[in-house]
Design an enzyme around this catalytic site. Structure first.
Site, short mmCIF file in Angstrom:
data_model
loop_
_atom_site.label_atom_id
_atom_site.label_comp_id
_atom_site.label_asym_id
_atom_site.label_seq_id
_atom_site.Cartn_x
_atom_site.Cartn_y
_atom_site.Cartn_z
N TYR A 49 0.85 -1.20 0.00
CA TYR A 49 0.00 0.00 0.00
C TYR A 49 0.88 1.23 0.00
O TYR A 49 1.83 1.32 0.77
CB TYR A 49 -0.91 0.03 1.23
CG TYR A 49 -2.36 -0.04 0.82
CD1 TYR A 49 -2.93 1.02 0.13
CD2 TYR A 49 -3.14 -1.16 1.08
CE1 TYR A 49 -4.25 0.95 -0.30
CE2 TYR A 49 -4.45 -1.23 0.66
CZ TYR A 49 -5.01 -0.17 -0.04
OH TYR A 49 -6.30 -0.24 -0.46
N GLU A 51 -0.45 4.80 -0.52
CA GLU A 51 -1.24 6.02 -0.73
C GLU A 51 -0.37 7.25 -0.58
O GLU A 51 0.41 7.37 0.36
CB GLU A 51 -2.39 6.08 0.29
CG GLU A 51 -3.55 5.18 -0.11
CD GLU A 51 -4.55 5.00 1.02
OE1 GLU A 51 -4.13 4.93 2.19
OE2 GLU A 51 -5.75 4.94 0.73
N ASP A 195 -6.28 13.54 -25.42
CA ASP A 195 -6.39 12.16 -24.95
C ASP A 195 -5.81 11.27 -26.05
O ASP A 195 -6.48 11.00 -27.04
CB ASP A 195 -7.86 11.83 -24.68
CG ASP A 195 -8.08 10.37 -24.32
OD1 ASP A 195 -7.10 9.58 -24.35
OD2 ASP A 195 -9.24 10.01 -24.01
N THR A 221 -3.87 6.01 -22.18
CA THR A 221 -3.74 4.65 -21.65
C THR A 221 -2.31 4.20 -21.96
O THR A 221 -1.63 4.78 -22.79
CB THR A 221 -4.71 3.68 -22.34
OG1 THR A 221 -4.48 3.72 -23.74
CG2 THR A 221 -6.16 4.04 -22.05
N LYS A 224 -2.34 0.36 -25.16
CA LYS A 224 -2.74 0.29 -26.57
C LYS A 224 -1.46 0.32 -27.42
O LYS A 224 -0.62 -0.55 -27.23
CB LYS A 224 -3.74 1.39 -26.87
CG LYS A 224 -5.01 1.22 -26.00
CD LYS A 224 -6.10 2.24 -26.25
CE LYS A 224 -7.24 2.02 -25.27
NZ LYS A 224 -8.29 3.05 -25.37
N ARG A 230 -2.06 -2.73 -18.62
CA ARG A 230 -3.39 -2.11 -18.70
C ARG A 230 -3.49 -1.01 -17.67
O ARG A 230 -3.69 -1.26 -16.49
CB ARG A 230 -4.45 -3.19 -18.45
CG ARG A 230 -5.89 -2.74 -18.49
CD ARG A 230 -6.79 -3.92 -18.77
NE ARG A 230 -6.43 -4.50 -20.05
CZ ARG A 230 -6.90 -4.08 -21.24
NH1 ARG A 230 -7.78 -3.11 -21.29
NH2 ARG A 230 -6.49 -4.64 -22.35
#
Ligand SMILES: *Cc1c(COP(=O)(O)O)cnc(C)c1O
Length: 414
Positions: A49, A51, A195, A221, A224, A230
């Site tokens: 973790y 954060e 984008d 992203t 692609k 991903r």
């Protein structure tokens, strides 16, 4: 180990691997990432973790992941030539949400491309958070040419005075002029968001112009054409860095996925290589060879060709088909023959998104496995056979086997 403990899932993974090995995966938003990217994304970094941001975490024990995330940030900035990078977004949609949160207030006006013309759900579709939280006005492509008409975009921007203009698409086969978009944005006092989810790999490969010098904020992203895990990434001018970081965490997300951030770092390094440049070039050559093969046999492509990795077949204007709303049926017929594409609306589609009239396909995955022009001509000819006789089961079975034989010669090297 999974084989022993959970045979059910193990077998399905093997089955999917076979599918990816022996079918022609031509969904233009997909790719095969490297074994190394998969290795990092399946690593023990999954267990931590973290954060917050490097050196500013809420929990202890982040000595190692701080280094991982810092490397990912530095590589992202170098790869794209950007002033600032946030590598925590979990996916493209979330990255777009964070970008809007960072620069806008709810209810602000944004100008984006209409979904049915090639935009993305997160560019203002009424069923998406974007269309619900913001006041979107849509632009489209020219009905005759299928191309963006920048003068029309400008006129709409002057009339509507949006606070942000979004450029970047999911089904646009042509080059986007980010410089022109930035001039329009400046003229009307709007932010420019690019984008580049689909074309990020082409941009860093040097075969598409980059929005980074022109846009206030760039989202993409990473899975692609960029060929990473991903996930997603936000790049921006230094002055928006704080706002972007806050929007991602704590604005939108909790703990970052450090294993995926490591995998992104691996992919960014791969994308800096000369091999990747060649990959990007070949992706476009392959798309253009396929486009020519299809068009020479009477297939109508939106905009009559492609500048990038993507093709959009208009089945209404393809004379030997000439039907409305049959995209899905033809995509299924192609799948029967081992060719995986997706049904998609065409600009000004008289049918609905549930029964679209086009087929969208692309070359990123086939290029990754090593296909060149010669193979693309074969693929094009198989597609034409299927599109001309979508119900001929014997022919589809034959092609399916031929596809498999060709695939055996081009191992995707998982
Ligand atoms: C794929 C895509 C997205 C969304 O990415 P997800 O990771 O599926 O959420 C956003 N914008 C564009 C232009 C895309 O092509």
């Amino acid at each position: 180990m999974l084989k022993e403990t959970d045979n059910e899932i193990y077998n399905l993974i093997q089955e999917e691997k076979d599918r990816q090995d022996y079918e022609l995966n031509m969904i233009p938003s997909e790719n095969y990432c490297s074994k190394e990217v998969l290795e990092a994304s399946g690593s023990v970094l999954n267990n931590k973790y973290a954060e917050g941001y490097p050196k500013k975490r809420y929990y202890q024990g982040n000595r190692v992941v701080d280094e991982v995330e810092t490397i990912a940030i530095e590589r992202a900035k170098k790869l794209f030539g950007a002033e600032y990078a946030n590598v925590q977004p979990l996916s493209g949609s979330g990255a777009n949400m964070a970008a809007y949160f960072a620069l806008l207030e709810h209810g602000d006006k944004i100008m984006g491309m209409e979904l049915s013309q090639g935009g993305h759900l997160t560019h203002g579709s009424p069923v998406n958070f974007s269309g619900k939280l913001y006041n979107f006005v849509s632009y489209g492509v020219d009905e005759k040419t299928g191309l963006l008409d920048m003068e029309k975009v400008r006129e709409l921007a002057i009339k509507e005075k949006p606070k942000m203009i979004v450029a970047g698409y999911t089904a646009y086969p042509r080059t986007v002029d980010f410089k022109k978009f930035s001039e329009i944005a400046q003229e009307v006092g709007a932010y420019l968001m690019a984008d580049v989810s689909h074309i990020a790999g082409l941009i860093v490969g040097g075969v598409h112009n980059s929005p980074v010098p022109y846009a206030d904020i760039v989202t993409t992203t990473t899975h692609k054409t960029l060929r990473g895990p991903r996930s997603a990434l936000i790049l921006c001018k230094e002055k928006y860095g704080k706002a972007v970081d806050k929007a991602v965490f704590p604005g939108l997300q909790g703990g970052p996925h450090e294993h995926i951030i490591a995998a992104k770092a691996v992919a960014f390094k791969e994308a800096m290589s000369n091999d990747f440049k060649k990959y990007a070039e070949q992706t476009i050559k392959n798309a253009q060879t396929l486009a020519k093969t299809l068009m020479d046999s009477g297939v109508k492509l939106v905009s009559d060709g492609t500048d990038n990795h993507l093709l959009l077949i208009d089945l209404i204007k393809t004379e030997f088909v000439g039907k409305i709303g049959v995209g899905k049926e033809y995509a299924v017929a192609l799948e029967d023959a081992g060719i995986i594409t997706n049904a998609n609306t065409v600009p000004y589609d008289p049918s609905t998104p549930f029964k679209p009239s086009g087929i969208r396909l692309g070359t990123p995955t086939l290029t990754t496995r090593g296909f060149k022009e010669e193979e693309m001509i074969k693929v094009g000819n198989w597609m034409i056979e299927v599109l001309k006789n979508p119900e001929d089961s014997e022919m589809k079975e034959r092609i399916r086997n031929e596809v498999k034989e060709l695939c055996k010669k081009f191992n995707p090297n998982f």
